[in-house]
Design a protein around this motif. Structure first.
Motif, PDB file in Angstrom:
ATOM      1  N   UNK A 273       8.152  13.774  12.156  1.00 56.07           N
ATOM      2  CA  UNK A 273       7.571  13.463  10.834  1.00 56.07           C
ATOM      3  C   UNK A 273       6.303  12.722  11.029  1.00 56.07           C
ATOM      4  N   UNK A 274       5.238  12.991  10.653  1.00 62.64           N
ATOM      5  CA  UNK A 274       3.947  12.256  10.456  1.00 62.64           C
ATOM      6  C   UNK A 274       4.179  11.447   9.415  1.00 62.64           C
ATOM      7  N   UNK A 275       3.535  10.172   9.401  1.00 64.13           N
ATOM      8  CA  UNK A 275       3.438   9.351   8.260  1.00 64.13           C
ATOM      9  C   UNK A 275       1.824   8.814   8.285  1.00 64.13           C
ATOM     10  N   UNK A 276       1.766   8.645   7.031  1.00 68.07           N
ATOM     11  CA  UNK A 276       0.217   8.321   6.809  1.00 68.07           C
ATOM     12  C   UNK A 276       0.208   7.086   5.466  1.00 68.07           C
ATOM     13  N   UNK A 277      -1.205   6.404   5.646  1.00 64.29           N
ATOM     14  CA  UNK A 277      -1.353   5.359   4.835  1.00 64.29           C
ATOM     15  C   UNK A 277      -2.366   6.021   3.705  1.00 64.29           C
ATOM     16  N   UNK A 278      -2.177   5.612   2.487  1.00 60.83           N
ATOM     17  CA  UNK A 278      -3.351   5.933   1.555  1.00 60.83           C
ATOM     18  C   UNK A 278      -4.546   5.086   1.853  1.00 60.83           C
ATOM     19  N   UNK A 279      -5.561   5.490   1.855  1.00 53.66           N
ATOM     20  CA  UNK A 279      -6.860   4.601   1.582  1.00 53.66           C
ATOM     21  C   UNK A 279      -7.143   4.244   0.271  1.00 53.66           C
ATOM     22  N   UNK A 280      -8.174   3.241   0.099  1.00 55.38           N
ATOM     23  CA  UNK A 280      -8.547   2.978  -1.346  1.00 55.38           C
ATOM     24  C   UNK A 280      -9.198   3.808  -2.113  1.00 55.38           C
TER      25      UNK A 280
ATOM     26  N   UNK B 116       0.799  -1.183  -0.170  1.00 56.58           N
ATOM     27  CA  UNK B 116       0.107  -0.008   0.025  1.00 56.58           C
ATOM     28  C   UNK B 116       0.831   1.259  -0.050  1.00 56.58           C
ATOM     29  N   UNK B 117       0.333   2.399  -0.675  1.00 57.39           N
ATOM     30  CA  UNK B 117       1.411   3.504  -1.006  1.00 57.39           C
ATOM     31  C   UNK B 117       1.136   4.323   0.594  1.00 57.39           C
ATOM     32  N   UNK B 118       2.290   4.957   0.829  1.00 57.61           N
ATOM     33  CA  UNK B 118       2.352   5.912   1.922  1.00 57.61           C
ATOM     34  C   UNK B 118       2.627   7.045   1.641  1.00 57.61           C
ATOM     35  N   UNK B 119       2.586   7.872   2.943  1.00 57.82           N
ATOM     36  CA  UNK B 119       2.973   9.504   2.811  1.00 57.82           C
ATOM     37  C   UNK B 119       3.616  10.033   3.886  1.00 57.82           C
TER      38      UNK B 119
ATOM     39  N   UNK C 107      -7.405   8.996  -0.259  1.00 56.02           N
ATOM     40  CA  UNK C 107      -7.002   9.802   0.785  1.00 56.02           C
ATOM     41  C   UNK C 107      -6.007   9.442   1.689  1.00 56.02           C
ATOM     42  N   UNK C 108      -5.522  10.211   2.657  1.00 52.39           N
ATOM     43  CA  UNK C 108      -4.581   9.911   3.535  1.00 52.39           C
ATOM     44  C   UNK C 108      -4.999   9.650   5.049  1.00 52.39           C
ATOM     45  N   UNK C 109      -4.469   8.741   5.984  1.00 49.09           N
ATOM     46  CA  UNK C 109      -5.026   8.504   7.126  1.00 49.09           C
ATOM     47  C   UNK C 109      -3.677   8.040   8.110  1.00 49.09           C
TER      48      UNK C 109
END
Length: 347
Positions: A309-316, A296-299, A319-321
């Motif tokens: 640094x805050x990290x996030x996962x891309x939803x389907x 899964x892509x991240x951000x 969006x980022x969460x």
């Protein structure tokens, strides 16, 4: 050899108009407040050395600056035609090292009784561990010559291919880049002097008393222990590295999920001062693998003046969460989260 700044020499030639024209009057590399750096001027192969016989060495033409005592100052000199020097036979027991030098005699300052510049040989001492001879004021070392024990013309003389050590130290006008020469231990004249090694530049650091590659090579990756929030590492593993080049910082990380790791996307403390560019926000990339299946892509995100640094996962839906449940991700042992971000710091 010709020289400028000498008085008429009486029985010696002293200084002539031709001397003045040929001598390098504009060369000046400061070594202290009042001393000039002695050295050879680049151009062709100045003061080259080649065997001229079993015990004879020919020195080719060249120009140089030779510093005397502080009171004397520096003498620009020019050898406009090759000269040949003859070496004494070797000692019966030990090797000695002789030096070929450019030397200035000035009757106003020394007791040699002449006013002239010349290339000459200064004889070293034959010992079990020979070293080059100490030089008097007004000398610039050009070559060292090893004379093995028992050497003479009758037994073949000096092996010029192995006996010569190049000691030519170069100089230039103030601020000029000099060729490397005089051996690797030849120091710089002042802080910030540059020399050309043939493959790149080096800058003299007075503080470190060393030549340093210029521009400096990029700093390597440095590991650091990051402060993590939003995740309990447990028996998992977190690896973090950063690289700082001037005011630009790159941070990379890898979180290995284990059986009792829990939580959500990590927040990673910074290894260096926070980014400060007047409200700028920085973003980076990441990838997540839950332990099986596809990635899964991240951000990654860093606010100006932020300390983590805050990290996030891309939803389907793109969006980022920072919440796995919202992203539809159920992390398992063997999964991982990794990424990087690049930003700038002040100074």
């Amino acid at each position: 050899m010709r020289s400028a700044w000498l008085l008429p020499g009486g029985s010696s030639p002293g200084q002539t108009r031709e001397d003045t024209r040929l001598s390098p009057l504009g060369t000046f590399t400061p070594e202290t407040e009042v001393r000039t750096r002695s050295g050879v001027l680049a151009g062709g192969n100045p003061f080259t050395a080649s065997g001229a016989g079993p015990m004879s060495l020919q020195i080719g033409s060249g120009r140089a600056v030779v510093q005397g005592t502080d009171a004397q100052g520096a003498y620009p000199v020019c050898l406009d035609a090759p000269v040949t020097l003859t070496f004494d036979d070797g000692n019966a027991q030990f090797t000695r090292i002789d030096s070929v030098v450019a030397r200035v005699y000035d009757g106003l300052y020394d007791t040699e009784g002449k006013t002239v510049a010349q290339v000459e040989r200064i004889t070293g001492e034959a010992t079990a561990e020979p070293s080059p001879p100490l030089l008097p004021a007004g000398c610039l070392r050009l070559w060292d010559v090893a004379v093995p024990a028992g050497t003479s013309a009758g037994v073949g003389g000096i092996d010029w291919g192995s006996a010569l050590t190049d000691r030519r130290q170069y100089t230039a006008a103030h601020g000029g880049i000099v060729p490397a020469g005089g051996g690797s231990a030849s120091p710089g004249a002042y802080d910030g002097q540059y020399r050309d090694t043939g493959t790149g530049l080096e800058r003299w650091s007075a503080a470190d008393e060393a030549w340093q590659v210029y521009p400096p090579p990029p700093a390597g990756w440095v590991p650091y222990s990051a402060t993590l929030t939003n995740v309990v590492l447990g028996n998992g593993k977190f690896i973090s590295r950063y690289q700082r080049i001037a005011n630009r910082v790159i941070v990379g990380w890898a979180l290995r999920w284990a059986s009792n790791t829990s939580g959500n996307m990590p927040v990673i403390g910074l290894p260096v001062p926070p980014a400060t560019l007047g409200g700028m926000m920085w973003t980076g990339n990441g990838t997540i693998n839950k332990g099986s299946g596809s990635w899964r892509g991240g951000w990654a995100y860093l606010a100006d003046d932020g300390t983590a640094i805050s990290t996030y996962a891309l939803t389907t839906t793109g969006e980022v969460t920072s919440n796995f449940l919202a992203a539809g991700i159920s992390m398992q042992a063997g999964g991982w989260i990794q990424g990087s971000i690049e930003y700038e710091v002040a100074g």
